[in-house]
Scaffold this motif. Structure first.
Motif, PDB file in Angstrom:
ATOM      1  N   LEU A  90       0.678  -1.286   0.087  1.00 42.51           N
ATOM      2  CA  LEU A  90       0.276  -0.145  -0.108  1.00 42.51           C
ATOM      3  C   LEU A  90       0.931   1.251   0.138  1.00 42.51           C
ATOM      4  CD1 LEU A  90      -2.732  -0.882   2.735  1.00 42.51           C
ATOM      5  CD2 LEU A  90      -2.764  -1.299   0.248  1.00 42.51           C
ATOM      6  N   ASN A  91       0.480   2.212  -0.694  1.00 36.86           N
ATOM      7  CA  ASN A  91       0.902   3.728  -0.516  1.00 36.86           C
ATOM      8  C   ASN A  91      -0.002   4.660  -0.755  1.00 36.86           C
ATOM      9  OD1 ASN A  91       3.301   5.350  -0.592  1.00 36.86           O
ATOM     10  ND2 ASN A  91       3.120   5.606  -2.685  1.00 36.86           N
ATOM     11  N   GLN A  92       0.149   5.571   0.247  1.00 41.33           N
ATOM     12  CA  GLN A  92      -0.908   6.603   0.347  1.00 41.33           C
ATOM     13  C   GLN A  92      -2.236   6.138   0.151  1.00 41.33           C
ATOM     14  OE1 GLN A  92       0.516   9.493  -2.723  1.00 41.33           O
ATOM     15  NE2 GLN A  92       2.001  10.231  -1.418  1.00 41.33           N
ATOM     16  N   GLY A  93      -2.716   5.062   0.886  1.00 42.62           N
ATOM     17  CA  GLY A  93      -4.231   4.500   0.826  1.00 42.62           C
ATOM     18  C   GLY A  93      -4.478   3.805  -0.313  1.00 42.62           C
ATOM     19  N   ARG A  94      -3.675   3.560  -1.347  1.00 41.75           N
ATOM     20  CA  ARG A  94      -3.985   2.931  -2.371  1.00 41.75           C
ATOM     21  C   ARG A  94      -3.132   1.606  -2.725  1.00 41.75           C
ATOM     22  NH1 ARG A  94      -4.846   8.247  -3.722  1.00 41.75           N
ATOM     23  NH2 ARG A  94      -6.829   8.556  -4.846  1.00 41.75           N
ATOM     24  N   MET A  95      -3.557   0.581  -3.600  1.00 42.61           N
ATOM     25  CA  MET A  95      -2.833  -0.542  -4.013  1.00 42.61           C
ATOM     26  C   MET A  95      -1.558   0.055  -4.777  1.00 42.61           C
ATOM     27  SD  MET A  95      -4.444  -3.443  -2.751  1.00 42.61           S
ATOM     28  CE  MET A  95      -3.886  -4.553  -3.858  1.00 42.61           C
ATOM     29  N   LEU A  96      -0.297  -0.166  -4.401  1.00 42.06           N
ATOM     30  CA  LEU A  96       0.770   0.048  -5.159  1.00 42.06           C
ATOM     31  C   LEU A  96       1.223  -1.274  -5.911  1.00 42.06           C
ATOM     32  CD1 LEU A  96       2.883   2.158  -6.209  1.00 42.06           C
ATOM     33  CD2 LEU A  96       4.374   1.084  -4.049  1.00 42.06           C
ATOM     34  N   ALA A  97       1.166  -2.347  -5.442  1.00 37.46           N
ATOM     35  CA  ALA A  97       1.641  -3.513  -6.049  1.00 37.46           C
ATOM     36  C   ALA A  97       1.145  -4.842  -5.369  1.00 37.46           C
ATOM     37  CB  ALA A  97       3.114  -3.694  -6.357  1.00 37.46           C
ATOM     38  N   GLU A  98       1.179  -6.110  -5.850  1.00 37.95           N
ATOM     39  CA  GLU A  98       0.966  -7.208  -4.942  1.00 37.95           C
ATOM     40  C   GLU A  98       1.575  -8.636  -5.794  1.00 37.95           C
ATOM     41  OE1 GLU A  98      -2.882  -9.115  -4.827  1.00 37.95           O
ATOM     42  OE2 GLU A  98      -3.724  -7.584  -6.213  1.00 37.95           O
ATOM     43  N   GLY A  99       1.864  -9.398  -5.098  1.00 38.61           N
ATOM     44  CA  GLY A  99       2.462 -10.701  -5.863  1.00 38.61           C
ATOM     45  C   GLY A  99       3.420 -11.516  -4.829  1.00 38.61           C
ATOM     46  N   THR A 100       4.255 -12.268  -5.442  1.00 39.65           N
ATOM     47  CA  THR A 100       4.967 -13.060  -4.679  1.00 39.65           C
ATOM     48  C   THR A 100       6.244 -12.098  -3.967  1.00 39.65           C
ATOM     49  OG1 THR A 100       6.527 -13.400  -6.463  1.00 39.65           O
ATOM     50  CG2 THR A 100       4.715 -14.919  -6.229  1.00 39.65           C
ATOM     51  N   PRO A 101       6.954 -12.582  -2.923  1.00 43.18           N
ATOM     52  CA  PRO A 101       7.784 -11.790  -2.397  1.00 43.18           C
ATOM     53  C   PRO A 101       8.714 -11.432  -3.381  1.00 43.18           C
ATOM     54  CG  PRO A 101       7.238 -13.533  -1.023  1.00 43.18           C
ATOM     55  CD  PRO A 101       6.627 -13.624  -2.068  1.00 43.18           C
ATOM     56  N   SER A 102       9.251 -12.081  -4.517  1.00 45.72           N
ATOM     57  CA  SER A 102      10.193 -11.959  -5.423  1.00 45.72           C
ATOM     58  C   SER A 102       9.677 -10.869  -6.362  1.00 45.72           C
ATOM     59  CB  SER A 102      10.464 -13.319  -6.270  1.00 45.72           C
ATOM     60  OG  SER A 102      11.234 -14.113  -5.580  1.00 45.72           O
ATOM     61  N   GLU A 103       8.394 -10.996  -6.737  1.00 45.54           N
ATOM     62  CA  GLU A 103       7.960 -10.003  -7.788  1.00 45.54           C
ATOM     63  C   GLU A 103       7.636  -8.459  -7.200  1.00 45.54           C
ATOM     64  OE1 GLU A 103       4.907 -13.218 -10.147  1.00 45.54           O
ATOM     65  OE2 GLU A 103       4.170 -11.940  -8.356  1.00 45.54           O
ATOM     66  N   VAL A 104       7.380  -8.703  -5.741  1.00 43.51           N
ATOM     67  CA  VAL A 104       7.401  -7.182  -5.012  1.00 43.51           C
ATOM     68  C   VAL A 104       8.616  -6.470  -4.956  1.00 43.51           C
ATOM     69  CG1 VAL A 104       6.694  -6.311  -2.793  1.00 43.51           C
ATOM     70  CG2 VAL A 104       5.116  -7.695  -3.981  1.00 43.51           C
ATOM     71  N   ARG A 105       9.638  -7.288  -4.400  1.00 37.17           N
ATOM     72  CA  ARG A 105      10.791  -6.765  -3.784  1.00 37.17           C
ATOM     73  C   ARG A 105      11.573  -6.107  -5.286  1.00 37.17           C
ATOM     74  NH1 ARG A 105      15.129  -9.685  -5.416  1.00 37.17           N
ATOM     75  NH2 ARG A 105      14.989 -11.811  -5.636  1.00 37.17           N
ATOM     76  N   SER A 106      11.157  -6.903  -6.606  1.00 37.51           N
ATOM     77  CA  SER A 106      11.917  -6.281  -7.766  1.00 37.51           C
ATOM     78  C   SER A 106      10.924  -5.424  -8.374  1.00 37.51           C
ATOM     79  CB  SER A 106      12.183  -7.578  -8.768  1.00 37.51           C
ATOM     80  OG  SER A 106      10.920  -8.255  -8.982  1.00 37.51           O
ATOM     81  N   ASN A 107       9.795  -4.876  -7.943  1.00 38.32           N
ATOM     82  CA  ASN A 107       9.045  -4.041  -8.618  1.00 38.32           C
ATOM     83  C   ASN A 107       9.528  -2.502  -8.470  1.00 38.32           C
ATOM     84  OD1 ASN A 107       7.016  -1.971  -8.814  1.00 38.32           O
ATOM     85  ND2 ASN A 107       5.443  -3.789  -8.942  1.00 38.32           N
TER      86      ASN A 107
END
Length: 278
Positions: free
Chosen positions: A232-249
């Protein structure tokens, strides 16, 4: 008793959750799905709306938009006690234990929804009330043993170290036999040893089929134990996925992790994979 469905079954969903405070949109279109036996992490900068989301899901706040379902049942407007009875329990970022009560008494207090006795039976100490109290005590002791605090059962909670109090609060939440457990920064303020103890405890809870949803700033812990991550960022969805996907986003790196944080998260994830294959 709240039966745990098969691993991977969706137990809790939040869809399009929104809420405003005094004209400020704190959450806008946020959602997630928590599955039996899996750990879902919700991360993001301070003020992103993570705890607000937990407060809505656990019935403390009323969303202005969106829907929440627990076990396929619409619980959007359910109260905290009703949600607890249906199998949802939570801990808080700031400790909510009874410091003057013993560790055992704290966990026994969390068992009240499982007891079948009533006030009159307790007052006159009917046999069924005594049996219920004995059952509650035994169950509470088993939970203290599970979290590594059996030897502290008769100590006042206020005398326990901080990491032990974090585990005590988890034990009390587990006393309601939840299908879904919400943990708000379970490792906040803990040293590395205490964090590792909580890490193992959370993994063990999920392993027995409970859907665990956690808010946590310790990215090493998140990457080690989570199966799915929502950012989440500023009340909105910024990203979602596996840990690998999120940390490399790139958006997550820019808004939250930073380059160094992303590398640390990557190392933690690789260590977790190595431990799983060891």
């Amino acid at each position: 008793m709240n039966a745990i469905p098969p691993r991977g079954s969706v137990l809790l969903t939040a869809e399009g959750i929104g809420i405003s405070f005094g004209g400020l949109r704190a959450l806008d279109g946020v959602g997630f799905a928590a599955r039996a036996g899996e750990i879902l992490a919700i991360i993001g900068p301070n003020g992103a709306g993570k705890t607000t989301l937990f407060n809505i899901v656990s019935g403390l706040y009323r969303a202005t938009s969106g829907r929440i379902a627990l076990g396929g049942r619409d619980v959007t407007d359910a109260t905290p006690d009703r949600l607890a009875a249906l199998g949802l329990s939570r801990t808080f970022q700031n400790l909510q234990v009874f410091f003057r009560m013993t560790a055992l008494e704290n966990v026994m207090a969390g068992r009240h929804l499982q007891e079948g006795s009533n006030l009159l039976a307790d007052l006159v100490r009917l046999p069924r009330s005594r049996r219920a109290n004995a059952t509650t005590r035994d169950a509470a002791m088993a939970l203290l043993d599970e979290v590594g605090l059996a030897d502290k059962a008769d100590l006042a909670a206020g005398s326990l170290p901080y990491g032990a109090l974090k585990r005590l609060e988890i034990a009390r939440a587990l006393a309601t036999k939840p299908r879904v457990l919400l943990l708000d920064e379970p490792a906040a303020g803990c040293n590395p040893v205490e964090t590792e103890e909580i890490d193992r405890l959370i993994a063990a809870v999920a392993a027995r089929g409970v859907a665990v949803v956690l808010i946590e700033h310790d990215m090493k812990l998140v990457m080690r134990i989570s199966r799915h991550v929502v950012v989440l960022n500023q009340g909105r969805m910024l990203a979602e996925g596996t840990p690998s996907e999120v940390r490399s986003n790139p958006d997550v790196i820019a808004a939250y992790l930073g380059t160094h944080g992303a590398k640390e998260a990557g190392r933690a994830e690789q260590q977790a994979r190595g431990a799983q294959h060891a």
